[in-house]
Design an enzyme around this catalytic site. Structure first.
Site, PDB file in Angstrom:
ATOM      1  N   HIS A  67      -1.147  -1.262   8.661  1.00  0.00           N
ATOM      2  CA  HIS A  67      -0.091  -0.288   8.365  1.00  0.00           C
ATOM      3  C   HIS A  67       0.171   0.662   9.532  1.00  0.00           C
ATOM      4  O   HIS A  67       0.678   1.770   9.341  1.00  0.00           O
ATOM      5  CB  HIS A  67      -0.447   0.499   7.092  1.00  0.00           C
ATOM      6  CG  HIS A  67      -0.533  -0.371   5.868  1.00  0.00           C
ATOM      7  ND1 HIS A  67      -1.207  -0.009   4.724  1.00  0.00           N
ATOM      8  CD2 HIS A  67      -0.019  -1.603   5.614  1.00  0.00           C
ATOM      9  CE1 HIS A  67      -1.101  -0.987   3.817  1.00  0.00           C
ATOM     10  NE2 HIS A  67      -0.395  -1.963   4.345  1.00  0.00           N
ATOM     11  N   CYS A  78      15.713   3.861  20.371  1.00  0.00           N
ATOM     12  CA  CYS A  78      15.399   3.341  21.712  1.00  0.00           C
ATOM     13  C   CYS A  78      13.957   2.858  21.832  1.00  0.00           C
ATOM     14  O   CYS A  78      13.582   2.282  22.847  1.00  0.00           O
ATOM     15  CB  CYS A  78      15.709   4.382  22.795  1.00  0.00           C
ATOM     16  SG  CYS A  78      14.534   5.768  22.812  1.00  0.00           S
ATOM     17  N   SER A  95     -10.739   0.943  -1.386  1.00  0.00           N
ATOM     18  CA  SER A  95      -9.351   0.537  -1.621  1.00  0.00           C
ATOM     19  C   SER A  95      -9.161   0.178  -3.085  1.00  0.00           C
ATOM     20  O   SER A  95     -10.023  -0.468  -3.683  1.00  0.00           O
ATOM     21  CB  SER A  95      -8.979  -0.668  -0.749  1.00  0.00           C
ATOM     22  OG  SER A  95      -7.664  -1.096  -1.061  1.00  0.00           O
TER      23      SER A  95
HETATM   24  P1  NAD Z   1      -5.713   4.079  -2.482  1.00  0.00           P
HETATM   25  O1  NAD Z   1      -5.478   5.539  -2.454  1.00  0.00           O
HETATM   26  O2  NAD Z   1      -4.835   3.258  -3.348  1.00  0.00           O
HETATM   27  O3  NAD Z   1      -7.220   3.813  -2.973  1.00  0.00           O
HETATM   28  C1  NAD Z   1      -8.336   4.475  -2.466  1.00  0.00           C
HETATM   29  C2  NAD Z   1      -9.551   4.035  -3.271  1.00  0.00           C
HETATM   30  O4  NAD Z   1     -10.691   4.562  -2.645  1.00  0.00           O
HETATM   31  C3  NAD Z   1      -9.570   4.534  -4.727  1.00  0.00           C
HETATM   32  O5  NAD Z   1      -9.938   3.469  -5.572  1.00  0.00           O
HETATM   33  C4  NAD Z   1     -10.650   5.623  -4.727  1.00  0.00           C
HETATM   34  O6  NAD Z   1     -11.337   5.694  -5.952  1.00  0.00           O
HETATM   35  C5  NAD Z   1     -11.539   5.138  -3.624  1.00  0.00           C
HETATM   36  N1  NAD Z   1     -12.291   6.193  -2.956  1.00  0.00           N
HETATM   37  C6  NAD Z   1     -11.897   7.454  -2.650  1.00  0.00           C
HETATM   38  N2  NAD Z   1     -12.845   8.096  -1.958  1.00  0.00           N
HETATM   39  C7  NAD Z   1     -13.891   7.222  -1.839  1.00  0.00           C
HETATM   40  C8  NAD Z   1     -15.168   7.311  -1.239  1.00  0.00           C
HETATM   41  N3  NAD Z   1     -15.584   8.417  -0.638  1.00  0.00           N
HETATM   42  N4  NAD Z   1     -15.978   6.224  -1.290  1.00  0.00           N
HETATM   43  C9  NAD Z   1     -15.577   5.085  -1.924  1.00  0.00           C
HETATM   44  N5  NAD Z   1     -14.366   4.961  -2.519  1.00  0.00           N
HETATM   45  C10 NAD Z   1     -13.530   6.011  -2.475  1.00  0.00           C
HETATM   46  O7  NAD Z   1      -5.700   3.573  -0.996  1.00  0.00           O
HETATM   47  P2  NAD Z   1      -5.533   2.107  -0.390  1.00  0.00           P
HETATM   48  O8  NAD Z   1      -6.098   1.090  -1.306  1.00  0.00           O
HETATM   49  O9  NAD Z   1      -5.964   2.208   1.016  1.00  0.00           O
HETATM   50  O10 NAD Z   1      -3.997   1.780  -0.362  1.00  0.00           O
HETATM   51  C11 NAD Z   1      -2.983   2.650  -0.198  1.00  0.00           C
HETATM   52  C12 NAD Z   1      -2.308   2.914   1.107  1.00  0.00           C
HETATM   53  O11 NAD Z   1      -2.718   4.173   1.506  1.00  0.00           O
HETATM   54  C13 NAD Z   1      -2.469   2.101   2.280  1.00  0.00           C
HETATM   55  O12 NAD Z   1      -1.202   1.569   2.468  1.00  0.00           O
HETATM   56  C14 NAD Z   1      -2.749   3.092   3.448  1.00  0.00           C
HETATM   57  O13 NAD Z   1      -1.868   2.790   4.496  1.00  0.00           O
HETATM   58  C15 NAD Z   1      -2.420   4.391   2.894  1.00  0.00           C
HETATM   59  N6  NAD Z   1      -3.186   5.611   3.198  1.00  0.00           N
HETATM   60  C16 NAD Z   1      -3.900   5.745   4.347  1.00  0.00           C
HETATM   61  C17 NAD Z   1      -4.643   6.901   4.570  1.00  0.00           C
HETATM   62  C18 NAD Z   1      -5.454   7.025   5.839  1.00  0.00           C
HETATM   63  O14 NAD Z   1      -5.060   6.487   6.866  1.00  0.00           O
HETATM   64  N7  NAD Z   1      -6.582   7.685   5.795  1.00  0.00           N
HETATM   65  C19 NAD Z   1      -4.645   7.918   3.623  1.00  0.00           C
HETATM   66  C20 NAD Z   1      -3.853   7.757   2.453  1.00  0.00           C
HETATM   67  C21 NAD Z   1      -3.143   6.586   2.254  1.00  0.00           C
END
Ligand code: NAD
Length: 270
Positions: free
Chosen positions: A132, A143, A206
């Site tokens: 992503h 550009c 995730s």
């Molecule tokens: P999501 O928010 O859907 O899921 C995150 C998961 O991680 C949840 O199930 C949650 O319970 C779990 N979680 C949270 N903290 C945790 C921890 N400390 N240890 C273990 N598990 C934990 O995120 P996703 O599945 O990555 O998908 C969503 C999208 O979010 C992606 O497209 C990504 O690009 C984007 N995103 C990225 C960031 C970043 O770069 N840090 C932040 C927010 C969203």
């Protein structure tokens, strides 16, 4: 015996040792990370408790909305500035994954994150597939000029609410993939290849509901790989996993690496 962490319950400790065994036996480990690996660095996830989508409507933040009006972009820049364009540091989960790399146990990382923290933890760029994009960069949609995010942060902090490209006045956009936007195809193809050729696929932090990223563990399992999931909440792939470790990645990953190191030492002593 491997070093134990005091705060980890016995049932989870047993799973941690089994995970370390699997990593120890693996020849090609793919680590797949989501926003949950970075929450302990202070970056909120989207769908976990208190995640970004509990405060904002995701439909407001599509690519189409972003390009369609300056008012939408202004809203978007506020969120990007406050959540993704601050300076964050890798947490113990990122550092443990980097340690797996130093120990020669890591084929690659496939990440949905845009936060640059795997690079910052010391893993080399060629082992990281960012599905992503990466919001350390900002790109002109007309550009193609790229700006380090720090430059745009300065302009936002100086009062520009929707900063235009300095070369052509085009629309600037964080270089992450938005909803409604295509993934970088060459990176997706590499990630699919590694997923289909690994023997162990480890999901960390995730929900596994954002596609096409969420197809990767399915491809890995279909091709015969074992699956480990480290996540605080359920995922649709839990029933396909050999191990599901429920808890904080920043506690579980370092414990897996400790246990792995003990195994590697005793193997070397034999
Ligand atoms: P999501 O928010 O859907 O899921 C995150 C998961 O991680 C949840 O199930 C949650 O319970 C779990 N979680 C949270 N903290 C945790 C921890 N400390 N240890 C273990 N598990 C934990 O995120 P996703 O599945 O990555 O998908 C969503 C999208 O979010 C992606 O497209 C990504 O690009 C984007 N995103 C990225 C960031 C970043 O770069 N840090 C932040 C927010 C969203």
């Amino acid at each position: 015996m491997p070093k134990e962490s005091q705060s980890i319950p016995d049932e989870l400790t047993a799973l941690i040792h089994r995970a370390a065994d699997m990593v120890c036996r693996s020849q090609r480990l793919v680590v797949f990370t989501g926003a949950g690996v970075s929450t302990e660095s202070g970056i909120p996830d989207f769908r976990g408790p208190g995640g970004i989508w509990s405060r904002y409507d995701p439909d407001e933040f599509t690519y189409q909305k972003f390009v369609s009006s300056s008012a939408n972009r202004k809203k978007h820049w506020v969120i990007s500035r406050n959540m993704f364009m601050k300076e964050y540091e890798p947490n113990p989960a990122h550092l443990a994954i980097a340690e797996l790399d130093r120990l020669g146990r890591l084929d690659c990382i496939v990440t949905q994150n845009v936060d640059n923290l795997h690079q910052k933890s010391g893993v080399s760029q060629e082992k990281i597939y960012e599905l992503h994009g990466n919001t350390r960069w900002v790109k002109c949609l007309s550009c193609g000029r790229r700006y380090p995010a720090a430059e745009i942060v300065q302009r936002l902090d100086n009062g520009e609410e929707d900063p235009p490209c300095l070369s052509c006045k085009g629309i600037l956009k964080p270089d992450g993939v938005f909803f409604g936007e295509a993934l970088p195809q060459h990176i997706l193809q590499e990630a699919i290849f590694h997923s289909q050729h690994c023997d162990l696929f480890m999901v960390i932090g995730s929900t596994l509901v954002v596609y096409p990223a969420a197809y990767l563990p399915i491809y890995a399992v279909d091709a015969g790989a074992s699956l480990i999931i480290v996540n605080m909440t359920d995922t649709p792939m839990d029933s396909n996993a050999q191990l599901v470790l429920r808890g904080k990645a920043g506690e579980i990953l370092p414990a897996i690496v400790d246990s792995l190191k003990t195994r590697l030492r005793s193997r070397n002593d034999e």
